[in-house]
Design an enzyme around this catalytic site. Structure first.
Site, short mmCIF file in Angstrom:
data_model
loop_
_atom_site.label_atom_id
_atom_site.label_comp_id
_atom_site.label_asym_id
_atom_site.label_seq_id
_atom_site.Cartn_x
_atom_site.Cartn_y
_atom_site.Cartn_z
N LYS A 206 0.82 -1.22 0.00
CA LYS A 206 0.00 0.00 0.00
C LYS A 206 0.86 1.27 0.00
O LYS A 206 0.53 2.24 -0.68
CB LYS A 206 -0.92 0.03 1.21
N CYS A 250 -13.74 -6.56 0.67
CA CYS A 250 -15.05 -6.52 -0.01
C CYS A 250 -15.09 -7.49 -1.19
O CYS A 250 -15.91 -7.32 -2.10
CB CYS A 250 -15.37 -5.11 -0.47
N THR A 253 -10.40 -10.48 -3.94
CA THR A 253 -9.72 -11.75 -4.20
C THR A 253 -10.71 -12.77 -4.76
O THR A 253 -10.40 -13.50 -5.70
CB THR A 253 -9.04 -12.25 -2.91
N ASP A 275 -5.35 -6.99 -6.05
CA ASP A 275 -5.38 -5.86 -5.10
C ASP A 275 -4.93 -4.53 -5.70
O ASP A 275 -5.50 -3.50 -5.38
CB ASP A 275 -4.52 -6.19 -3.88
O1 SAT Z 1 -3.19 -4.99 4.88
S1 SAT Z 1 -3.39 -4.51 3.54
O2 SAT Z 1 -3.53 -3.06 3.57
O3 SAT Z 1 -2.25 -4.85 2.71
C1 SAT Z 1 -4.78 -5.20 2.85
C2 SAT Z 1 -5.90 -4.25 2.69
O4 SAT Z 1 -6.38 -3.73 3.69
O5 SAT Z 1 -6.33 -3.99 1.54
MN MN Z 2 -6.28 -3.92 -0.61
#
Ligand code: SAT
Ligand code: MN
Length: 586
Positions: A206, A250, A253, A275
């Site tokens: 992220k 949500c 995946t 993702d």
């Molecule tokens: O923990 S993560 O931020 O990598 C997964 C998510 O919340 O989308």
């Molecule tokens: Mn995510």
């Protein structure tokens, strides 16, 4: 060590600050991973799971207060506060460095400092970007090795003169009072301390691939998005690629690995990513997508042979599980997995499971596994040029308002539709679950700059190409008056995906409503599905009063972006109010 002077200097400077006992440069090899795994088994960071049923699988139990992203402790530190925007917590860069560097002082004493060169994106892709994460957590190294392309080749990419993002991470003392995730986009720098959890600690994910990359993408003319990528193959063998943005937990995946229902003979879904998506305009005017990641860091609870058979076949070997429960014979277990709940479970904290303590697996328990193990992994997933995107789908978790599916009227309306996404909060972030919040493009926690500028950037693509993807909005989570989900979801979402691909091909029909184009019930192929006509009508209904209230809420939200808000978004509200027969904007 390295020939890259900038990297060598940063590692040296970091070691002087954090004072590690050893420095280890990660080469990403199997040998290195075996040694790291052995040391984590020895000190209890990892527990070995059942070798017969789950070869090379491990369980990690995190600190109980360190189980999710911490949005309130996540900062974007830009020279100008307005550049971070009201959608981010902000600190002046010098103040941010001051706070976090004081916490880093001596924080790696007695620990090994790992230097992880990594590449986000396929080897040889012009769109791939490098980074280096420095961390004192071997668990982070083991996860980064699955989630990104780490080691010698990534280092060679950096030593060839390519730029790289710097990410410094320490688990610190895991005290939330000393936990920060800070981003300095103007310096291509991330600093994180006090958490070992995925989104806070695997800095390629992220922090780099969304927050820093979104900033870079804006200045360079591309998009870094919180989207899965899938390919839908029809019975003639034609594959339509789709990118879809949904908030954390949500169903990204599950959608990315969808298995079509029995009635859909000859249809197949190919997984490119689950993702993160980097979208670049190609010479042909289309948007081309790569998945910068190499693995899946997915939510375990709810995953089963029924909800996601491809995922269940992906798991089960070479997987790191975090905060799942464990059966008496050392198999991973979570709520929603197939079969009855076994006796003698140990919960995610290692205690004998007692329902009074809550679920056995933490609701945000995760698995980390290589994407290449997925049976539906696309043959094009590592293609350097990416895959061409025909449709962009936005969605949220909304028990009301949003219909099953709608198609935006044009690009501008599509950007508005993305900006208007709202969703109920989930266990993926610390805080209350089930609260509806605005989550534009599913990027609320991840956009590294002012949403007003971000929407302007999205809108700017409209003038650049006539070959942009069509934009859709879906909602799998509508509930009836009794609180039951109205749509079966999972594999049956294929019915909506089919309509979307057929819209892209100019085949399927749609009716025009004030909020977008929608299928009539007969435009969806529902063969083999029992959903009542009333339920379907409700799923495809637009209630003017509810939508007028939604526009009021959206207008208030948009107003918080002041002068940075593109006027085109407000014009959409005016248009929709007018078409709904409501009041004109003040
Ligand atoms: O923990 S993560 O931020 O990598 C997964 C998510 O919340 O989308
Ligand atoms: Mn995510």
């Amino acid at each position: 060590m390295t020939k890259c002077l900038e990297l060598a200097a940063w590692v040296e400077e970091t070691a002087l600050l954090t004072k590690p006992a050893h420095i280890h440069w990660c080469d990403g090899s199997d040998h290195e991973n075996a040694l790291l795994t052995a040391s984590m088994l020895a000190d209890g960071t990892l527990l070995r799971l059942n070798e017969q049923t789950h070869p090379n699988c491990y369980l990690h139990r995190s600190a109980p207060n360190d189980v999710a992203r911490v949005e309130h402790l996540t900062f974007v530190c830009t020279a100008n506060k307005e550049d971070a925007g009201p959608n981010n917590n902000w600190l002046e860069p010098a103040a941010g460095h001051g706070i976090i560097d004081a916490l880093y002082a001596g924080c790696m004493r007695g620990r090994t400092m790992y230097v992880i060169p990594y590449l986000m994106g396929p080897y040889g892709s012009p769109y791939s970007r490098a980074g280096v994460e420095i961390t004192d957590s071997p668990y982070v190294v083991a996860n980064m090795r699955i989630m990104a392309r780490i080691g010698t080749r990534a280092l060679a990419h950096i030593e060839a003169g390519n730029s790289f993002v710097k990410g410094l991470h320490s688990t610190g003392d895991l005290d939330p009072a000393r936990r920060y995730i800070m981003h300095f986009p103007e310096q291509l720098l991330i600093k994180s301390i006090g958490s070992g959890y995925g989104g806070n600690a695997l800095l390629g994910k992220k922090c780099h691939a969304l927050r820093i990359a979104s900033w870079q993408a804006r200045t360079e003319g591309w998009l870094a998005e919180h989207m899965l990528i899938l390919g839908i193959e029809d019975p003639t063998g034609r594959i339509t690629y789709v990118a879809a943005a949904f908030p954390s937990a949500c169903g990204k995946t599950n959608l990315a690995m969808l298995v079509p229902p029995a009635a859909y003979a000859g249809w197949k879904v190919w997984t490119v990513g689950d993702d993160i998506t980097w979208l670049h305009p190609g010479e042909d005017g289309r948007l081309w997508a790569i998945n910068p990641e190499a693995g899946f860091f997915g939510v375990a609870p709810g995953t089963s042979l029924k909800t996601n058979p491809n995922c269940m076949q992906t798991l089960g070997r070479n997987t790191i599980y975090t905060n799942v429960a464990m059966t008496a014979d050392r198999q991973p277990w979570w709520e929603g997995i197939d079969g009855d709940k076994p006796a003698d479970l140990l919960d995610w904290q290692g205690r004998p499971h007692n329902v009074a303590n809550g679920p056995a697996a933490h609701p945000n328990a995760r698995f980390t596994v290589a994407a290449a193990q997925c049976p539906s992994y696309s043959h094009e997933a590592d293609a350097p040029q990416g895959v061409p995107i025909s449709a962009i789908i936005f969605g949220g978790r909304r028990s009301s308002v949003a219909p099953l599916v709608l198609e935006a009227l044009d690009w501008e309306h599509g950007v508005f539709t993305g900006a208007a996404v709202a969703s109920e909060t989930t266990a993926a972030a610390a805080g209350q679950v089930g609260q509806i919040r605005r989550d534009p493009m599913a990027m609320k926690p991840f956009c590294g700059y002012n949403f007003g500028d971000y929407w302007a950037h999205w809108l700017s693509f409209g003038a650049r190409s006539a070959q942009l993807p069509k934009v859709f909005h879906v909602n799998w989570f509508r509930k009836d008056a009794a609180g039951h989900f109205m749509w079966p979801g999972y594999g049956d979402n294929m019915r909506v995906l089919r309509w979307i691909t057929e819209r892209c091909a100019g085949a399927a029909q749609a009716r025009k409503t004030p909020v977008g184009l929608m299928p009539r019930a007969e435009d969806l192929d529902l063969s083999g599905l029992t959903v009542s006509a009333q339920t379907l009508d409700a799923l495809l209904a637009i209630e003017p009063a509810i939508w007028l209230a939604e526009m009021d809420d959206l207008e208030t939200f948009f107003a918080s972006f002041g002068a940075r808000l593109p006027p085109a978004l407000l014009q959409q509200i005016v248009r929709i109010r007018g078409a709904l027969g409501g009041r004109p904007a003040a």
